[in-house]
Each structure stands twice: as structure tokens, then as C-alpha cells.
Design a protein around this motif. Structure first.
Motif, PDB file in Angstrom:
ATOM      1  N   THR A   1      69.508  16.287  -9.230  1.00 51.36           N
ATOM      2  CA  THR A   1      68.562  16.805  -8.254  1.00 51.36           C
ATOM      3  C   THR A   1      68.495  18.332  -8.244  1.00 51.36           C
ATOM      4  O   THR A   1      67.750  18.895  -7.467  1.00 51.36           O
ATOM      5  N   LEU A   2      69.245  18.981  -9.083  1.00 54.75           N
ATOM      6  CA  LEU A   2      69.250  20.440  -9.124  1.00 54.75           C
ATOM      7  C   LEU A   2      68.018  20.973  -9.843  1.00 54.75           C
ATOM      8  O   LEU A   2      67.447  20.322 -10.711  1.00 54.75           O
ATOM      9  N   THR A   3      67.634  22.168  -9.481  1.00 54.34           N
ATOM     10  CA  THR A   3      66.527  22.826 -10.170  1.00 54.34           C
ATOM     11  C   THR A   3      66.983  23.291 -11.554  1.00 54.34           C
ATOM     12  O   THR A   3      68.184  23.402 -11.825  1.00 54.34           O
ATOM     13  N   THR A   4      66.025  23.594 -12.382  1.00 51.41           N
ATOM     14  CA  THR A   4      66.346  24.145 -13.697  1.00 51.41           C
ATOM     15  C   THR A   4      67.136  25.437 -13.538  1.00 51.41           C
ATOM     16  O   THR A   4      68.100  25.672 -14.279  1.00 51.41           O
ATOM     17  N   ALA A   5      66.764  26.261 -12.566  1.00 53.74           N
ATOM     18  CA  ALA A   5      67.489  27.517 -12.326  1.00 53.74           C
ATOM     19  C   ALA A   5      68.954  27.242 -11.996  1.00 53.74           C
ATOM     20  O   ALA A   5      69.850  27.926 -12.507  1.00 53.74           O
ATOM     21  N   ALA A   6      69.213  26.248 -11.165  1.00 52.10           N
ATOM     22  CA  ALA A   6      70.595  25.907 -10.809  1.00 52.10           C
ATOM     23  C   ALA A   6      71.345  25.376 -12.024  1.00 52.10           C
ATOM     24  O   ALA A   6      72.516  25.705 -12.227  1.00 52.10           O
ATOM     25  N   LEU A   7      70.675  24.583 -12.835  1.00 55.23           N
ATOM     26  CA  LEU A   7      71.310  24.062 -14.051  1.00 55.23           C
ATOM     27  C   LEU A   7      71.610  25.184 -15.039  1.00 55.23           C
ATOM     28  O   LEU A   7      72.618  25.148 -15.735  1.00 55.23           O
ATOM     29  N   CYS A   8      70.752  26.203 -15.063  1.00 48.97           N
ATOM     30  CA  CYS A   8      71.025  27.387 -15.890  1.00 48.97           C
ATOM     31  C   CYS A   8      72.266  28.109 -15.366  1.00 48.97           C
ATOM     32  O   CYS A   8      73.108  28.561 -16.144  1.00 48.97           O
ATOM     33  N   GLY A   9      72.375  28.206 -14.052  1.00 47.74           N
ATOM     34  CA  GLY A   9      73.526  28.853 -13.439  1.00 47.74           C
ATOM     35  C   GLY A   9      74.832  28.137 -13.743  1.00 47.74           C
ATOM     36  O   GLY A   9      75.898  28.756 -13.786  1.00 47.74           O
TER      37      GLY A   9
ATOM     38  N   ASN B   1      75.315  26.678 -16.586  1.00 48.53           N
ATOM     39  CA  ASN B   1      75.348  26.693 -18.052  1.00 48.53           C
ATOM     40  C   ASN B   1      75.081  25.323 -18.665  1.00 48.53           C
ATOM     41  O   ASN B   1      75.582  25.004 -19.742  1.00 48.53           O
ATOM     42  N   LEU B   2      74.292  24.506 -17.977  1.00 44.35           N
ATOM     43  CA  LEU B   2      73.896  23.210 -18.517  1.00 44.35           C
ATOM     44  C   LEU B   2      72.558  23.306 -19.248  1.00 44.35           C
ATOM     45  O   LEU B   2      72.222  22.443 -20.063  1.00 44.35           O
ATOM     46  N   ILE B   3      71.793  24.336 -18.939  1.00 44.52           N
ATOM     47  CA  ILE B   3      70.544  24.649 -19.634  1.00 44.52           C
ATOM     48  C   ILE B   3      70.584  26.147 -19.926  1.00 44.52           C
ATOM     49  O   ILE B   3      70.925  26.942 -19.056  1.00 44.52           O
ATOM     50  N   SER B   4      70.241  26.507 -21.153  1.00 41.71           N
ATOM     51  CA  SER B   4      70.292  27.923 -21.540  1.00 41.71           C
ATOM     52  C   SER B   4      68.928  28.593 -21.350  1.00 41.71           C
ATOM     53  O   SER B   4      67.891  27.926 -21.288  1.00 41.71           O
ATOM     54  N   ASP B   5      68.942  29.916 -21.286  1.00 40.47           N
ATOM     55  CA  ASP B   5      67.698  30.682 -21.202  1.00 40.47           C
ATOM     56  C   ASP B   5      66.827  30.438 -22.436  1.00 40.47           C
ATOM     57  O   ASP B   5      65.602  30.398 -22.337  1.00 40.47           O
ATOM     58  N   ASP B   6      67.467  30.266 -23.585  1.00 38.73           N
ATOM     59  CA  ASP B   6      66.714  29.985 -24.810  1.00 38.73           C
ATOM     60  C   ASP B   6      65.964  28.659 -24.700  1.00 38.73           C
ATOM     61  O   ASP B   6      64.839  28.533 -25.179  1.00 38.73           O
TER      62      ASP B   6
ATOM     63  N   VAL C   1      62.844  17.799 -23.578  1.00 40.95           N
ATOM     64  CA  VAL C   1      64.233  17.361 -23.431  1.00 40.95           C
ATOM     65  C   VAL C   1      65.155  18.536 -23.749  1.00 40.95           C
ATOM     66  O   VAL C   1      65.121  19.086 -24.853  1.00 40.95           O
ATOM     67  N   PHE C   2      65.967  18.914 -22.756  1.00 38.35           N
ATOM     68  CA  PHE C   2      66.959  19.964 -22.951  1.00 38.35           C
ATOM     69  C   PHE C   2      68.173  19.367 -23.662  1.00 38.35           C
ATOM     70  O   PHE C   2      68.385  18.149 -23.641  1.00 38.35           O
ATOM     71  N   LYS C   3      69.003  20.208 -24.262  1.00 36.40           N
ATOM     72  CA  LYS C   3      70.132  19.749 -25.076  1.00 36.40           C
ATOM     73  C   LYS C   3      71.104  18.831 -24.336  1.00 36.40           C
ATOM     74  O   LYS C   3      71.643  17.910 -24.917  1.00 36.40           O
ATOM     75  N   GLU C   4      71.332  19.067 -23.068  1.00 35.31           N
ATOM     76  CA  GLU C   4      72.281  18.250 -22.302  1.00 35.31           C
ATOM     77  C   GLU C   4      71.667  16.940 -21.801  1.00 35.31           C
ATOM     78  O   GLU C   4      72.270  16.236 -21.006  1.00 35.31           O
ATOM     79  N   GLY C   5      70.456  16.641 -22.249  1.00 38.59           N
ATOM     80  CA  GLY C   5      69.827  15.382 -21.894  1.00 38.59           C
ATOM     81  C   GLY C   5      68.920  15.437 -20.679  1.00 38.59           C
ATOM     82  O   GLY C   5      68.369  14.415 -20.271  1.00 38.59           O
ATOM     83  N   TYR C   6      68.745  16.607 -20.098  1.00 36.72           N
ATOM     84  CA  TYR C   6      67.827  16.738 -18.967  1.00 36.72           C
ATOM     85  C   TYR C   6      66.399  16.707 -19.498  1.00 36.72           C
ATOM     86  O   TYR C   6      66.104  17.283 -20.541  1.00 36.72           O
ATOM     87  N   ARG C   7      65.525  16.027 -18.763  1.00 38.17           N
ATOM     88  CA  ARG C   7      64.129  15.851 -19.174  1.00 38.17           C
ATOM     89  C   ARG C   7      63.202  16.444 -18.120  1.00 38.17           C
ATOM     90  O   ARG C   7      63.466  16.320 -16.935  1.00 38.17           O
TER      91      ARG C   7
ATOM     92  N   ALA D   1      58.314  30.347 -14.053  1.00 38.61           N
ATOM     93  CA  ALA D   1      58.685  30.137 -12.642  1.00 38.61           C
ATOM     94  C   ALA D   1      58.571  28.670 -12.273  1.00 38.61           C
ATOM     95  O   ALA D   1      59.450  28.120 -11.585  1.00 38.61           O
ATOM     96  N   ALA D   2      57.515  28.014 -12.732  1.00 37.52           N
ATOM     97  CA  ALA D   2      57.336  26.590 -12.436  1.00 37.52           C
ATOM     98  C   ALA D   2      58.463  25.761 -13.041  1.00 37.52           C
ATOM     99  O   ALA D   2      59.013  24.856 -12.391  1.00 37.52           O
ATOM    100  N   ILE D   3      58.835  26.077 -14.259  1.00 34.96           N
ATOM    101  CA  ILE D   3      59.914  25.340 -14.930  1.00 34.96           C
ATOM    102  C   ILE D   3      61.248  25.598 -14.241  1.00 34.96           C
ATOM    103  O   ILE D   3      62.041  24.673 -14.030  1.00 34.96           O
ATOM    104  N   MET D   4      61.495  26.833 -13.866  1.00 30.20           N
ATOM    105  CA  MET D   4      62.768  27.167 -13.213  1.00 30.20           C
ATOM    106  C   MET D   4      62.916  26.493 -11.856  1.00 30.20           C
ATOM    107  O   MET D   4      64.022  26.145 -11.435  1.00 30.20           O
ATOM    108  N   GLN D   5      61.811  26.261 -11.155  1.00 25.31           N
ATOM    109  CA  GLN D   5      61.866  25.643  -9.834  1.00 25.31           C
ATOM    110  C   GLN D   5      61.772  24.116  -9.880  1.00 25.31           C
ATOM    111  O   GLN D   5      62.026  23.442  -8.887  1.00 25.31           O
ATOM    112  N   ALA D   6      61.436  23.588 -11.045  1.00 24.60           N
ATOM    113  CA  ALA D   6      61.326  22.134 -11.194  1.00 24.60           C
ATOM    114  C   ALA D   6      62.715  21.499 -11.203  1.00 24.60           C
ATOM    115  O   ALA D   6      63.736  22.174 -11.379  1.00 24.60           O
ATOM    116  N   ARG D   7      62.738  20.196 -11.027  1.00 28.40           N
ATOM    117  CA  ARG D   7      63.994  19.434 -10.994  1.00 28.40           C
ATOM    118  C   ARG D   7      64.023  18.419 -12.128  1.00 28.40           C
ATOM    119  O   ARG D   7      63.509  17.308 -11.983  1.00 28.40           O
TER     120      ARG D   7
END
Length: 87
Positions: free
Chosen positions: A4-12, A14-19, A38-44, A77-83
């Protein structure tokens, strides 16, 4: 739960990278109706849905007179705030 975390929180965390976020932005700008990202850790994340749900991005991205470089921060911004979800 991390699902349920946002992409920004997952970046924080280190589950999703800035790249990966940059790659998602590029994917959307290349094909707004493309497949689920699909992000590397399996988040979609459905990128089109994320942008549609973000009021500023949805409005700005649909302006024909606006170039890609000006759309980029709104899409990000939309991607960072998405879940993103995770299977």
C-alpha cells in the motif's frame, strides 16, 4: 504492508530505484497506453492509470501544445504518488 506504500515511499526503502522511476516515466512518454510497468522487486504499476488519477498530470499531459520535457515532471509526480501492487 509495503503493497500500500507509494512509489516515493518504496524508493525511500530502496525497493524501487530512481533509475527505475526514470524508466517508468520514459515508458509512459513513449507509449501512454503501454503494458503495466514492472519494477525489479516485482511491484507493478499501470502508468496510464497513475497519470489519470493525478489531477495535475492528467490535465497537463493531455495538452497538445506542451512538449515532452515539460510533461516529464508531471508524469514523474504521478508515478511517485501512485501505489504499486505486488503479487
Amino acid at each position: 504492508m509495503t503493497e500500500t506504500l507509494t512509489t516515493a515511499a518504496l524508493c525511500g526503502l530502496n525497493l524501487i530505484s530512481d533509475d527505475e522511476v526514470d524508466a517508468a516515466v520514459n515508458a509512459f512518454l513513449t507509449n501512454a497506453m503501454g503494458p503495466t510497468f514492472v519494477f525489479k522487486e516485482g511491484y507493478r504499476l499501470n502508468l496510464a492509470k497513475a497519470v489519470r488519477r493525478h489531477p495535475g498530470a492528467d490535465d497537463f499531459v493531455n495538452r497538445r501544445e506542451v512538449g515532452t520535457q515539460l510533461k516529464r515532471p508531471f508524469v514523474r509526480a504521478a508515478i511517485m504518488q501512485a501505489r504499486p501492487t505486488r503479487d
